[in-house]
Design an enzyme around this catalytic site. Structure first.
Site, short mmCIF file in Angstrom:
data_model
loop_
_atom_site.label_atom_id
_atom_site.label_comp_id
_atom_site.label_asym_id
_atom_site.label_seq_id
_atom_site.Cartn_x
_atom_site.Cartn_y
_atom_site.Cartn_z
N ASP A 166 -48.99 45.12 6.33
CA ASP A 166 -49.33 43.82 6.96
C ASP A 166 -50.81 43.42 6.88
O ASP A 166 -51.38 42.97 7.88
CB ASP A 166 -48.88 43.82 8.44
CG ASP A 166 -47.38 44.02 8.61
OD1 ASP A 166 -46.68 44.20 7.61
OD2 ASP A 166 -46.93 44.00 9.77
N LYS A 172 -40.43 41.67 6.49
CA LYS A 172 -39.74 42.11 7.71
C LYS A 172 -39.99 41.13 8.83
O LYS A 172 -40.96 40.38 8.80
CB LYS A 172 -40.25 43.50 8.10
CG LYS A 172 -41.75 43.51 8.40
CD LYS A 172 -42.26 44.90 8.62
CE LYS A 172 -43.72 44.92 8.97
NZ LYS A 172 -44.08 44.19 10.19
N CYS A 211 -47.40 48.24 13.84
CA CYS A 211 -46.59 48.38 12.64
C CYS A 211 -46.85 49.67 11.86
O CYS A 211 -45.92 50.26 11.31
CB CYS A 211 -46.75 47.14 11.77
SG CYS A 211 -46.02 45.69 12.59
C1 VGL Z 1 -47.63 43.41 14.10
C2 VGL Z 1 -47.40 42.56 16.21
C3 VGL Z 1 -46.49 41.63 15.78
C4 VGL Z 1 -48.29 44.41 13.20
C5 VGL Z 1 -46.70 42.49 13.65
O1 VGL Z 1 -48.34 44.17 11.98
O2 VGL Z 1 -48.77 45.43 13.73
N1 VGL Z 1 -47.95 43.45 15.39
N2 VGL Z 1 -46.14 41.60 14.50
#
Ligand code: VGL
Ligand code: ZN
Length: 201
Positions: free
Chosen positions: A12, A110, A155
């Protein structure tokens, strides 16, 4: 060079988690340079991309009277409510412009189901709905993974635990991660990862 059976999994590294983004992780952009350098060492590279519909139920904006970072009970258990982030196709959902995305062979998206969040790159937050990443890695003969990216306590943490449970050897390079640190979540993530047999480097 690592063997092809050892994958680098980049979690991410998207605009919304970096400086100025909707869910900016403190110092998030600092992961880009070390990750780009690590890419030279790994022949097998996978990127994950948080990819939500605009009405995703993990967004506080979808719940009357709820604020970001409040907890809410979902059908699969407690869920942190987030500011709107990583909306499919938006600039915030794009990878950081300096991330070397061309080096990756696979991008796994995702969190695209409206009613369920997905922290882990392997399973959604019900911990049973697969993203398909396990099958991809096994089909390529991968047995060891190195995790880097954002956010360390969400994540990256959940991906590490799931990968260890699935039987992969897992290490996390913390210099190439940054965390959100919500109510002790960073300490908890470190403890959980160690308990699961993840090597935290
Ligand atoms: C994430 C919160 C919501 C992450 C993704 O990538 O850690 N955290 N969505
Ligand atoms: Zn998200």
């Amino acid at each position: 060079m690592r063997p092809e059976t050892h994958a680098l999994i980049v979690i991410d590294v998207q605009n919304d988690f970096c400086g100025g983004g909707a869910l900016a992780v403190p110092d998030g952009s600092a992961v880009v340079a070390p990750i780009n350098a690590l890419m030279d060492e790994f022949p097998t590279i996978v990127l994950s991309q948080d990819w939500h519909p605009e009405d995703h139920r993990s967004f506080a904006s979808q719940h009357e009277g709820k604020q970001p970072l409040e907890l809410m009970e979902m059908h699969y258990g407690p869920q942190v409510l987030w500011p709107d982030h990583c909306v499919q196709g938006s600039r915030g959902a794009h990878f950081h412009p300096e991330l070397r995305t061309d080096a990756a062979q696979m991008i796994v998206r995702k969190g695209f189901r409206p009613t369920i969040d997905s922290y882990s790159a392997f399973f959604e937050n019900d911990r049973t709905t697969p993203t398909g990443l396990e099958g991809y890695l096994r089909a390529r003969g991968v047995d060891r993974i190195t995790l880097v990216g954002l956010a360390l306590d969400f994540c990256v943490h959940y991906s590490a635990i799931d990968a260890a449970k699935l039987g992969f050897a897992v290490d996390v390079i913390t210099d190439a991660c940054r965390g959100i640190d919500l109510d002790g979540s960073l300490d908890a993530a470190h403890a959980n990862m160690r308990d699961a047999g993840v090597q935290v480097l």
